[in-house]
Design a protein around this motif. Structure first.
Motif, PDB file in Angstrom:
ATOM      1  N   TYR A  65       0.938  -1.226  -0.053  1.00  0.00           N
ATOM      2  CA  TYR A  65      -0.100  -0.159   0.097  1.00  0.00           C
ATOM      3  C   TYR A  65       0.787   1.260  -0.032  1.00  0.00           C
ATOM      4  O   TYR A  65       1.679   1.417   0.727  1.00  0.00           O
ATOM      5  CB  TYR A  65      -0.922  -0.088   1.245  1.00  0.00           C
ATOM      6  N   ARG A  66       0.615   2.155  -1.000  1.00  0.00           N
ATOM      7  CA  ARG A  66       1.405   3.461  -1.307  1.00  0.00           C
ATOM      8  C   ARG A  66       3.057   3.261  -0.916  1.00  0.00           C
ATOM      9  O   ARG A  66       3.541   3.966  -0.302  1.00  0.00           O
ATOM     10  CB  ARG A  66       0.772   4.462  -0.112  1.00  0.00           C
ATOM     11  N   ALA A  67       3.324   2.253  -1.588  1.00  0.00           N
ATOM     12  CA  ALA A  67       4.869   1.793  -1.393  1.00  0.00           C
ATOM     13  C   ALA A  67       5.630   3.105  -1.792  1.00  0.00           C
ATOM     14  O   ALA A  67       6.844   3.288  -1.171  1.00  0.00           O
ATOM     15  CB  ALA A  67       5.198   0.728  -2.368  1.00  0.00           C
ATOM     16  N   GLU A  68       5.468   4.090  -2.661  1.00  0.00           N
ATOM     17  CA  GLU A  68       6.494   4.933  -2.968  1.00  0.00           C
ATOM     18  C   GLU A  68       6.845   5.905  -2.084  1.00  0.00           C
ATOM     19  O   GLU A  68       7.956   6.507  -1.682  1.00  0.00           O
ATOM     20  CB  GLU A  68       5.931   5.995  -4.312  1.00  0.00           C
ATOM     21  N   MET A  69       5.739   6.161  -1.011  1.00  0.00           N
ATOM     22  CA  MET A  69       5.908   7.034   0.184  1.00  0.00           C
ATOM     23  C   MET A  69       6.957   6.524   1.299  1.00  0.00           C
ATOM     24  O   MET A  69       7.648   7.372   1.748  1.00  0.00           O
ATOM     25  CB  MET A  69       4.699   7.336   0.818  1.00  0.00           C
ATOM     26  N   PHE A  70       7.336   5.188   1.257  1.00  0.00           N
ATOM     27  CA  PHE A  70       8.169   4.811   2.141  1.00  0.00           C
ATOM     28  C   PHE A  70       9.687   5.126   1.420  1.00  0.00           C
ATOM     29  O   PHE A  70      10.622   5.603   2.212  1.00  0.00           O
ATOM     30  CB  PHE A  70       8.408   3.266   2.369  1.00  0.00           C
ATOM     31  N   SER A  71      10.002   5.119   0.233  1.00  0.00           N
ATOM     32  CA  SER A  71      11.422   5.162  -0.355  1.00  0.00           C
ATOM     33  C   SER A  71      11.269   6.816  -0.299  1.00  0.00           C
ATOM     34  O   SER A  71      12.535   7.334   0.167  1.00  0.00           O
ATOM     35  CB  SER A  71      11.647   4.852  -1.863  1.00  0.00           C
ATOM     36  N   GLU A  72      10.288   7.636  -0.307  1.00  0.00           N
ATOM     37  CA  GLU A  72      10.439   8.997  -0.260  1.00  0.00           C
ATOM     38  C   GLU A  72      10.812   9.454   0.954  1.00  0.00           C
ATOM     39  O   GLU A  72      11.488  10.425   1.483  1.00  0.00           O
ATOM     40  CB  GLU A  72       9.078   9.756  -0.734  1.00  0.00           C
ATOM     41  N   ALA A  73      10.114   8.679   2.122  1.00  0.00           N
ATOM     42  CA  ALA A  73      10.642   9.126   3.525  1.00  0.00           C
ATOM     43  C   ALA A  73      11.848   8.693   3.913  1.00  0.00           C
ATOM     44  O   ALA A  73      12.652   9.449   4.720  1.00  0.00           O
ATOM     45  CB  ALA A  73       9.556   8.677   4.494  1.00  0.00           C
ATOM     46  N   PHE A  74      12.564   7.592   3.549  1.00  0.00           N
ATOM     47  CA  PHE A  74      13.800   7.071   3.834  1.00  0.00           C
ATOM     48  C   PHE A  74      14.861   6.643   2.673  1.00  0.00           C
ATOM     49  O   PHE A  74      15.921   6.554   3.317  1.00  0.00           O
ATOM     50  CB  PHE A  74      13.481   5.560   5.010  1.00  0.00           C
ATOM     51  N   GLY A  75      14.524   6.795   1.678  1.00  0.00           N
ATOM     52  CA  GLY A  75      15.658   6.881   0.636  1.00  0.00           C
ATOM     53  C   GLY A  75      16.360   5.442   0.975  1.00  0.00           C
ATOM     54  O   GLY A  75      15.885   4.227   0.922  1.00  0.00           O
ATOM     55  N   ASP A  76      17.856   5.591   0.806  1.00  0.00           N
ATOM     56  CA  ASP A  76      18.593   4.520   1.037  1.00  0.00           C
ATOM     57  C   ASP A  76      19.012   4.310   2.184  1.00  0.00           C
ATOM     58  O   ASP A  76      20.123   3.403   2.434  1.00  0.00           O
ATOM     59  CB  ASP A  76      19.739   4.626   0.241  1.00  0.00           C
ATOM     60  N   GLY A  77      18.444   5.089   3.334  1.00  0.00           N
ATOM     61  CA  GLY A  77      18.499   4.848   4.670  1.00  0.00           C
ATOM     62  C   GLY A  77      19.830   5.586   5.317  1.00  0.00           C
ATOM     63  O   GLY A  77      20.063   5.242   6.464  1.00  0.00           O
TER      64      GLY A  77
END
Ligand code: GDD
Ligand code: MG
Length: 355
Positions: free
Chosen positions: A55-67
């Motif tokens: 669910y709304r996968a892209e929002m996680f990479s926007e928030a945390f990027g490569d960590g």
């Protein structure tokens, strides 16, 4: 050590907060909810995390990027259709780099927990277990996986969401899996860890162990739990490496403003740019960024969405106000009322209670 983070759920019990934001990303004392657990995992020796998203996968990479910001190496594996908890673990395991015997930490994304992760991993290694589950005690186990153990810590049964749970000792949503055991979960279909994988491992006589620790623990699945979690972080009841507690009982984020005659307490978090007017009362609540509480309004144990406006004299108790909502003067919203985003409750006074 590597970890898999389960963050594909829809968070339906938290609507309308989760309409635009997945539950693990809800702002919680200034950071996304799951950041508290990410940092704890990092401090426990986790270096690389695979996010199992849907669910709304892209929002996680926007928030945390490569960590990198958190000193972690984060990668993302997205399910086109949600694969269930074990299906997601199996799917995400394709991105693991460790060998078959290594322990892999698996975390639910909606938990706040103060338990000792290294001690859980040590118990797993000592027991030579297939899986080791963190278990905790709750008053009412019906909403959880109920997990009886033998005196030597072996899991005897796994009973998910039963009206008659065999014990109040429950699955706390943090597992250590031997990597090869993840490989035995069927690929490419929906699989539930709770209803299929754990019962099957037990039926096959695999060593499944319980690590029991009664540290602070909360499943942030409902609005009431979300509010309590934020209050506990702000009050320091649950210490988090990413929250600074100053003893005032209030967390003011960037550019938040509180009138000197307002009463704000009980672990309230006031979002960036949010404003609280004269003589207002805000108790044990969560104000998202740019929320406005006008003078004489009273807000108790409630969530006020981004940019929402609670007009002078309105009363909120135990309720959720969506982003951009205006609650005009005279309205009283009580006992679990939820207002969907961008609506306006009119100037004619209403008294609404969900129960
Ligand atoms: N990637 C992915 N795909 N993640 C999923 C999926 C899926 O299909 N389904 C659920 N998740 C994620 C959710 O985002 C959440 O982080 C986690 O898995 C658990 O799902 P919840 O929906 O929060 O489950 P629950 O709270 O009802 O029950 C679970 O947690 C309890 C402890 O909080 C169970 O594991 C219970 O046994 C446990 O007691
Ligand atoms: Mg949950």
């Amino acid at each position: 050590m590597e970890a898999i983070l389960l963050v594909g759920g829809q968070g339906t019990r938290l609507r309308p907060l989760t309409i635009s934001t997945p539950k693990p990303l809800l702002p919680t004392a200034g950071v996304p909810l799951l950041e508290h657990q990410l940092v704890r995992a990092r401090d426990a020796g986790v270096t690389r995390i695979v996010f199992a998203t849907s669910y709304r996968a892209e929002m996680f990479s926007e928030a945390f990027g490569d960590g990198g910001r958190l000193g972690l190496d984060i990668v993302y594996v997205t399910e086109d259709e949600p694969l269930g908890t074990a299906g997601a673990i199996r799917n995400a395991s394709t991105a693991l780099e460790c060998d078959a015997d290594s322990p892999v930490l698996v975390l639910n994304g909606d938990i706040l927990s103060g338990h000792d992760i290294p001690a859980q991993v040590a118990a797993h290694e000592k027991g030579e277990a297939a899986v080791t589950l963190h278990l905790t005690l709750v008053d009412d186990a019906r909403r959880y996986g109920s997990v009886p153990t033998s005196p030597d810590g072996r899991v005897m049964d796994f009973v998910e969401k039963s009206p008659n749970p065999p014990t109040n000792q429950v699955n706390a949503g943090c597992y250590v899996f031997r990597r090869s055991v993840i490989g035995s979960i069927p690929a490419g279909r929906v699989v539930s860890a709770e209803y299929e994988t754990f019962p099957q491992l037990l039926a096959a006589g695999e060593p499944v162990c319980g690590y029991v620790e009664a540290a602070y623990w909360l499943d942030v699945g409902t609005p009431a739990a979300f509010v309590r979690g934020v209050n506990d972080l702000v009050l320091g009841t649950l210490p988090s490496p990413v929250v600074e507690v100053d003893g005032s009982g209030v967390l003011l984020l960037e550019n938040a403003s509180v009138a000197s005659t307002a009463r704000v307490d009980g672990g309230t978090s006031v979002g960036a740019g949010a404003r609280i007017g004269a003589e207002a009362t805000v108790e044990s609540s969560v104000l998202f960024d740019d929320a406005v509480i006008e003078q004489d309004a009273r807000v108790v144990r409630s969530v006020v969405g981004r940019g929402a406006r609670i007009c002078s004299g309105a009363v909120l108790e135990d309720c959720v106000i969506g982003d951009g909502v205006t609650v005009r003067s005279g309205n009283q919203l009580l006992n679990g009322a939820r207002v969907w985003p961008n609506t306006e409750l009119p100037p004619t006074a209403i008294r609404f209670s969900a129960e």
